[in-house]
Structures are given as C-alpha cells and as structure tokens.
Motif scaffolding. Structure first.
Motif, PDB file in Angstrom:
ATOM      1  N   GLY A  29      -5.562 -12.432   5.340  1.00 31.31           N
ATOM      2  CA  GLY A  29      -6.055 -11.527   6.370  1.00 31.31           C
ATOM      3  C   GLY A  29      -4.972 -10.714   7.055  1.00 31.31           C
ATOM      4  O   GLY A  29      -5.271  -9.714   7.704  1.00 31.31           O
ATOM      5  N   ASN A  30      -3.693 -11.151   6.937  1.00 24.20           N
ATOM      6  CA  ASN A  30      -2.597 -10.385   7.535  1.00 24.20           C
ATOM      7  C   ASN A  30      -2.500  -9.001   6.899  1.00 24.20           C
ATOM      8  O   ASN A  30      -2.792  -8.832   5.719  1.00 24.20           O
ATOM      9  CB  ASN A  30      -1.261 -11.079   7.349  1.00 24.20           C
ATOM     10  CG  ASN A  30      -1.046 -12.276   8.252  1.00 24.20           C
ATOM     11  OD1 ASN A  30      -0.321 -13.184   7.900  1.00 24.20           O
ATOM     12  ND2 ASN A  30      -1.652 -12.320   9.422  1.00 24.20           N
ATOM     13  N   ILE A  31      -2.075  -8.031   7.698  1.00 22.29           N
ATOM     14  CA  ILE A  31      -1.780  -6.692   7.206  1.00 22.29           C
ATOM     15  C   ILE A  31      -0.264  -6.572   7.122  1.00 22.29           C
ATOM     16  O   ILE A  31       0.440  -6.875   8.086  1.00 22.29           O
ATOM     17  CB  ILE A  31      -2.339  -5.601   8.141  1.00 22.29           C
ATOM     18  CG1 ILE A  31      -3.850  -5.766   8.332  1.00 22.29           C
ATOM     19  CG2 ILE A  31      -1.986  -4.202   7.617  1.00 22.29           C
ATOM     20  CD1 ILE A  31      -4.680  -5.661   7.078  1.00 22.29           C
ATOM     21  N   LYS A  42      -3.132  -5.572   2.549  1.00 19.12           N
ATOM     22  CA  LYS A  42      -3.821  -6.703   3.176  1.00 19.12           C
ATOM     23  C   LYS A  42      -3.624  -7.933   2.303  1.00 19.12           C
ATOM     24  O   LYS A  42      -3.781  -7.874   1.082  1.00 19.12           O
ATOM     25  CB  LYS A  42      -5.319  -6.417   3.333  1.00 19.12           C
ATOM     26  CG  LYS A  42      -6.045  -7.554   4.035  1.00 19.12           C
ATOM     27  CD  LYS A  42      -7.471  -7.203   4.353  1.00 19.12           C
ATOM     28  CE  LYS A  42      -8.109  -8.355   5.124  1.00 19.12           C
ATOM     29  NZ  LYS A  42      -9.462  -8.011   5.527  1.00 19.12           N
ATOM     30  N   ILE A  62      -4.048  -0.730   1.191  1.00 19.64           N
ATOM     31  CA  ILE A  62      -4.976  -0.147   2.155  1.00 19.64           C
ATOM     32  C   ILE A  62      -4.802   1.364   2.069  1.00 19.64           C
ATOM     33  O   ILE A  62      -3.682   1.871   2.193  1.00 19.64           O
ATOM     34  CB  ILE A  62      -4.674  -0.646   3.581  1.00 19.64           C
ATOM     35  CG1 ILE A  62      -4.813  -2.178   3.638  1.00 19.64           C
ATOM     36  CG2 ILE A  62      -5.603   0.030   4.594  1.00 19.64           C
ATOM     37  CD1 ILE A  62      -4.355  -2.780   4.948  1.00 19.64           C
ATOM     38  N   VAL A  68      -9.523  -1.287   2.268  1.00 20.79           N
ATOM     39  CA  VAL A  68      -8.788  -2.121   1.313  1.00 20.79           C
ATOM     40  C   VAL A  68      -9.276  -1.802  -0.093  1.00 20.79           C
ATOM     41  O   VAL A  68     -10.479  -1.783  -0.360  1.00 20.79           O
ATOM     42  CB  VAL A  68      -8.989  -3.622   1.626  1.00 20.79           C
ATOM     43  CG1 VAL A  68      -8.280  -4.484   0.604  1.00 20.79           C
ATOM     44  CG2 VAL A  68      -8.492  -3.940   3.029  1.00 20.79           C
TER      45      VAL A  68
END
Length: 118
Positions: A29-31, A42, A62, A68
């Motif tokens: 979930g981290n960008i 992502k 992204i 995404v």
C-alpha cells in the motif's frame, strides 16, 4: 515500459523491506516517490523472509492521473550472495521467468503469483 533506471532504483529500495535494517520498512500500500524515478509506484506486495534473507517487493507504476497500472508490475529484490548454489539456481529461474514475462508468454497475474510465492 518501465525505465531501466527505475528498475535499478527499485531494486536498491527493496532492501527497505527488511524490518531489521530500517525503522519504517516498506509495506503493501505504500507509495514510492523518489526524485530519480521517472514516476511514482505503489507497493502491491512485500516479502521479508528472515530464514533465507530474501527481501522483495512487487510494485506497479502510478500514471499522471494517480491511477495504478497493474498491467506492468515490477518485482524488485535485494541482492544475494552468489556463492550459494541454491541462490544461483533461484537467480537462473528468476531470469527465465523474466524472459517469459518480456515475451508475453504468461499473463501478469499468474506471473506475479509465481514470483511472489517463491
């Protein structure tokens, strides 16, 4: 297609999956934003195996609209000790799988599951 420079940077960043080496490890979930990357990514999945020392992450680019793009997934992994025979075998298999992906012989979701579950 993802830039070669991005592949190198993401591979370096794969070391940040290791919870023992960084205060805040990368997680699903981290960008990922980096001024040297051509775009943001992502994190889709991470693997930190303390038994064999493998750290890897699957990331997707992204686009400029913030969406995404799961059609082009990168598997980035930390370096290994090439003197280990098992590691050599895994590296050969991984390169073979990358060749399959490059030639579009395996769909993205099946390829991703295969790599992440090794």
């Amino acid at each position: 297609m993802i830039a070669e420079q991005d592949n190198r940077i993401l591979s370096d960043m794969a070391y940040n999956v290791d919870r023992k080496k960084v205060d805040v490890p990368l997680k699903k979930g981290n960008i990922i934003k980096n001024k040297n990357l051509s775009q943001n990514y992502k994190v889709i999945k991470v693997k930190d195996n303390s038994k064999n020392g493998m750290q890897a992450m699957a990331v997707a680019p992204i686009d400029k609209h913030g969406k995404v793009d799961n059609t082009e997934v990168v598997i980035a992994y930390a370096g290994t000790n090439f003197s280990d025979t098992i590691v050599k075998i895994v590296n050969v298999i991984t390169e073979y799988i990358f060749q399959i992906k490059r030639n579009n012989l395996l769909n993205n979701s099946a390829w991703l599951l295969l790599i992440v579950n090794i």
